[in-house]
Design a protein around this motif. Structure first.
Motif, mmCIF file in Angstrom:
data_model
loop_
_atom_site.group_PDB
_atom_site.id
_atom_site.type_symbol
_atom_site.label_atom_id
_atom_site.label_comp_id
_atom_site.label_asym_id
_atom_site.label_seq_id
_atom_site.Cartn_x
_atom_site.Cartn_y
_atom_site.Cartn_z
ATOM 1 N N PHE A 182 0.838 -1.209 0.000
ATOM 2 C CA PHE A 182 0.000 0.000 0.000
ATOM 3 C C PHE A 182 0.875 1.261 0.000
ATOM 4 C CE2 PHE A 182 -3.696 -2.192 2.518
ATOM 5 C CZ PHE A 182 -4.164 -2.752 1.340
ATOM 6 N N TYR A 183 1.970 1.213 0.790
ATOM 7 C CA TYR A 183 2.811 2.406 0.949
ATOM 8 C C TYR A 183 3.931 2.488 -0.091
ATOM 9 C CZ TYR A 183 0.307 3.925 5.056
ATOM 10 O OH TYR A 183 -0.686 4.381 5.887
ATOM 11 N N THR A 184 3.936 1.578 -1.060
ATOM 12 C CA THR A 184 4.892 1.646 -2.169
ATOM 13 C C THR A 184 4.176 2.293 -3.353
ATOM 14 O OG1 THR A 184 5.926 -0.391 -1.392
ATOM 15 C CG2 THR A 184 6.399 0.254 -3.670
ATOM 16 N N PRO A 185 4.742 3.332 -3.970
ATOM 17 C CA PRO A 185 4.057 3.946 -5.116
ATOM 18 C C PRO A 185 3.771 2.912 -6.199
ATOM 19 C CG PRO A 185 6.015 5.213 -4.473
ATOM 20 C CD PRO A 185 6.039 3.953 -3.668
ATOM 21 N N THR A 230 6.383 1.681 -8.645
ATOM 22 C CA THR A 230 7.579 0.937 -8.214
ATOM 23 C C THR A 230 7.227 -0.375 -7.494
ATOM 24 O OG1 THR A 230 7.684 2.263 -6.195
ATOM 25 C CG2 THR A 230 9.069 2.995 -8.032
ATOM 26 N N ARG A 231 5.952 -0.741 -7.503
ATOM 27 C CA ARG A 231 5.569 -2.011 -6.863
ATOM 28 C C ARG A 231 6.087 -3.202 -7.677
ATOM 29 N NH1 ARG A 231 -0.310 -0.021 -6.057
ATOM 30 N NH2 ARG A 231 -0.015 1.185 -4.168
ATOM 31 N N THR A 232 6.456 -4.249 -6.963
ATOM 32 C CA THR A 232 6.806 -5.503 -7.643
ATOM 33 C C THR A 232 5.512 -6.146 -8.133
ATOM 34 O OG1 THR A 232 6.528 -6.798 -5.643
ATOM 35 C CG2 THR A 232 8.734 -5.879 -6.041
ATOM 36 N N ALA A 233 5.644 -7.158 -8.983
ATOM 37 C CA ALA A 233 4.458 -7.866 -9.489
ATOM 38 C C ALA A 233 3.682 -8.466 -8.317
ATOM 39 C CB ALA A 233 4.885 -8.942 -10.469
ATOM 40 N N GLU A 234 4.419 -8.985 -7.357
ATOM 41 C CA GLU A 234 3.801 -9.601 -6.170
ATOM 42 C C GLU A 234 3.019 -8.543 -5.375
ATOM 43 O OE1 GLU A 234 2.609 -12.411 -3.629
ATOM 44 O OE2 GLU A 234 3.605 -12.753 -5.548
ATOM 45 N N GLN A 235 3.619 -7.352 -5.225
ATOM 46 C CA GLN A 235 2.953 -6.268 -4.482
ATOM 47 C C GLN A 235 1.709 -5.779 -5.231
ATOM 48 O OE1 GLN A 235 6.344 -3.592 -3.838
ATOM 49 N NE2 GLN A 235 6.143 -3.973 -1.641
ATOM 50 N N SER A 236 1.795 -5.716 -6.561
ATOM 51 C CA SER A 236 0.622 -5.288 -7.346
ATOM 52 C C SER A 236 -0.534 -6.265 -7.129
ATOM 53 C CB SER A 236 0.955 -5.215 -8.833
ATOM 54 O OG SER A 236 1.987 -4.298 -9.033
ATOM 55 N N LYS A 237 -0.167 -7.551 -7.028
ATOM 56 C CA LYS A 237 -1.188 -8.573 -6.796
ATOM 57 C C LYS A 237 -1.821 -8.382 -5.408
ATOM 58 C CE LYS A 237 -0.720 -13.367 -7.609
ATOM 59 N NZ LYS A 237 0.284 -14.384 -7.978
ATOM 60 N N LEU A 238 -0.968 -8.017 -4.442
ATOM 61 C CA LEU A 238 -1.454 -7.863 -3.061
ATOM 62 C C LEU A 238 -2.415 -6.689 -2.895
ATOM 63 C CD1 LEU A 238 1.751 -8.596 -0.964
ATOM 64 C CD2 LEU A 238 -0.397 -9.858 -0.890
ATOM 65 N N VAL A 239 -2.268 -5.645 -3.731
ATOM 66 C CA VAL A 239 -3.151 -4.484 -3.591
ATOM 67 C C VAL A 239 -4.376 -4.570 -4.502
ATOM 68 C CG1 VAL A 239 -1.246 -2.943 -2.913
ATOM 69 C CG2 VAL A 239 -1.986 -3.003 -5.296
#
Ligand SMILES: Cc1cc2nc3c(=O)[nH]c(=O)nc-3n(C[C@H](O)[C@H](O)[C@H](O)COP(=O)(O)O)c2cc1C
Length: 196
Positions: A56-59, A62-71
């Motif tokens: 959530f706190y990563t713009p 610049t999110r990783t693919a994994e982070q994009s999936k998480l949000v």
């Protein structure tokens, strides 16, 4: 086409709050011809995890693919809220407040940079334009506004924080009381006579 967003928090088949919300939605459909109804069953929502918070706190860029999936699920819930012409939240009172699953929905839609932002000079700005929101609540005995009611303050505060100020409560207060039938009939009557 208007989107009526129904956030449904009772897991019970015979839920009073769900039945009242469905009656309200039928009423809203008479004034929003052709409205589409989307139901979010809060039982299906996850709890926020540490990895989710970091995402959530990563713009976004610049999110990783994994982070994009998480949000993604939270982003979709936020998008639904922005798209909704009217919101109906139906909830039981559980131990003086909302069920944990509805709190999960709040935790997923109160998003920095999406639904509110911090101001450089201090304070915050809400980012969701106001829209009519109904909270349809059922309680076994506690009336909304009573000292034991932590349901209405938490919803009013969280919705107001992201910009939703036009919140109307419709409650069946006392579904476990001897006069439950009367209490439920009163809530139904309120919905019938509502200026949708
Ligand atoms: C786990 C649990 C906790 C409850 N806690 C409260 C409470 O704190 N106060 C109250 O007035 N009723 C309480 N009740 C009663 C419910 O609010 C009531 O049965 C209500 O009709 C449930 O909503 P529903 O019919 O939409 O599921 C509780 C019920 C359950 C199952």
């Amino acid at each position: 086409m208007t989107l009526i967003l129904h956030i449904k928090a009772s897991p019970r088949k015979e839920s009073v709050s769900t039945q009242l919300a469905e009656q309200l939605i039928e009423k809203l459909k008479t004034t929003h011809a052709g409205a589409q109804v989307k139901v979010i069953d809060t039982e299906t929502l996850p709890y926020v995890t540490e990895d989710m918070i970091n995402a959530f706190y990563t713009p976004a860029e610049t999110r990783t693919a994994e982070q994009s999936k998480l949000v993604a699920q939270s982003d979709a819930l936020v998008a639904d809220l922005f798209a909704a012409g009217a919101v109906v939240i139906s909830t039981p009172m559980w131990n003086f407040t909302i069920p944990a699953s509805l709190k999960s929905w709040i935790d997923l839609i109160v998003r920095v940079g999406l639904t509110f932002k911090f101001n450089p000079e201090g304070g915050f700005t809400s980012l969701i334009p106001d829209r009519k929101t109904y909270v349809v609540a059922a309680t076994g005995g506690v009336p909304l506004g009573a000292p034991y009611d932590l349901l209405s303050p938490v919803l009013k505060t969280a919705l107001g924080f992201v910009g939703i100020q036009s919140v109307e409560f419709i409650a069946a207060e006392g579904t476990n009381m001897p006069n439950a039938a009367e209490v439920i009939a009163g809530a139904k009557k309120k919905i019938e006579t509502l200026a949708a």
